[in-house]
Design a protein around this motif. Sequence first.
Motif, PDB file in Angstrom:
ATOM      1  N   GLY A   8       3.384   4.370  -2.683  1.00 66.76           N
ATOM      2  CA  GLY A   8       4.596   3.924  -3.976  1.00 66.76           C
ATOM      3  C   GLY A   8       5.152   3.146  -2.507  1.00 66.76           C
ATOM      4  N   LYS A  13       4.457  -1.681   1.577  1.00 71.76           N
ATOM      5  CA  LYS A  13       5.687  -2.572   2.492  1.00 71.76           C
ATOM      6  C   LYS A  13       4.313  -3.554   2.518  1.00 71.76           C
ATOM      7  N   SER A 193       1.548   5.679   4.565  1.00 69.90           N
ATOM      8  CA  SER A 193       1.851   6.127   3.058  1.00 69.90           C
ATOM      9  C   SER A 193       1.331   8.067   3.968  1.00 69.90           C
ATOM     10  N   SER A 230      10.557   7.067   6.695  1.00 73.94           N
ATOM     11  CA  SER A 230      10.967   7.646   5.356  1.00 73.94           C
ATOM     12  C   SER A 230      11.162   8.739   4.363  1.00 73.94           C
ATOM     13  N   ALA A 233       7.709  13.606   4.333  1.00 72.02           N
ATOM     14  CA  ALA A 233       6.722  13.806   4.611  1.00 72.02           C
ATOM     15  C   ALA A 233       6.570  14.609   6.074  1.00 72.02           C
ATOM     16  N   LEU A 279       7.259  -1.277  12.325  1.00 69.94           N
ATOM     17  CA  LEU A 279       8.858  -0.699  11.523  1.00 69.94           C
ATOM     18  C   LEU A 279       9.113  -1.519  10.180  1.00 69.94           C
TER      19      LEU A 279
END
Length: 306
Positions: A8, A13, A193, A230, A233, A279
């Motif tokens: 998600g 992105k 992901s 972010s 993880a 990024l």
Amino acid sequence: MITFLSGGTGTPKLMQGYRTLIPDKEMTVIVNTAEDMWFSGSHLSPDLDTVMYLFAGLLDTKRWWGIQGDTTITSDFLKKIGYPEPVTLGDQDRAINIARAEMLRSGMTLTEATQHLSSRLRCDATILPMCDTEVTTCIRSDGTEMHYQEYWVGHRGAVTIDAIIRRCSEIPIATEQVIQAIRDADAVVIGPSNPVTSISPILECEGVKEALMDQFVVVISPFIGDVPVSGPAAELMLAWGMAPNGQATYDLYKEFTDVFVQDIRDPKPIEGAVCLDTLMTDVEASLALAEHIQNIIDTQKDLRNS
Ligand code: GDP
């Protein structure tokens, strides 16, 4: 046709950039559903909704979940009367969750319900749940097992993880549509992901890994060095017995990966990896990464055809 495997945030992105590169109808997205949850009589499927809202032009891309400008009147009032929910849902977002629950209760599969909702939201991309049976990622902390949403939203990830457990009442089997989408694609892209909670649940669906072995697969690392861009993880990889880095991500996928992309800032080179700026700080950066990946895919396609 490009087929993506998605959670998600990271892969959506990348797909945001891809949307300016190829038409939405040339994209198929196989989505993780192991974070789904029933509450208040409705059915939350956070990753499916993020992907649907992205292609419907509704997604709140500041948070990478929910609908832009949505209100939380129902959620706020539920809290006020002493019935807080595990997740704060926007009002329009809730409408989608209610509609999906109604469809599931009436006997539709999750694939059918998703097709219905995507078409009502005018998404041109094909959006497919990984399977039609329920799979739930749970976290065990201090002897207590909790739903992933409770770990991440309720506790904001601030508990120790003793174990990660995937609960299901039947072995998850990839739907025919999922297998076909992998087979029919020019290439499969596994965006950056979360390997533990977003991509592995898809790979654990019967038939997916075998189908990927016969495809050209590009994977983008969600880690730069030992740190994910972010989210949780790193903690999840460690609890899974893996290092929190690109190398461990590659090791997890290497049996079917043709090209592994790591970030140019990553201080730990991975043998054979392609280094790119991964990024995605804005749409331009997402588009630039999408262009690089599409170049890799087109070059491979030309080689196959020559
Ligand atoms: P979730 O379902 O919200 O957990 O989202 P995903 O699993 O799709 O994505 C989470 C992962 O995306 C995290 O592990 C991040 O490190 C990674 N990620 C987020 N933004 C970026 C980015 O711009 N570049 C890279 N390389 N990874 C990112």
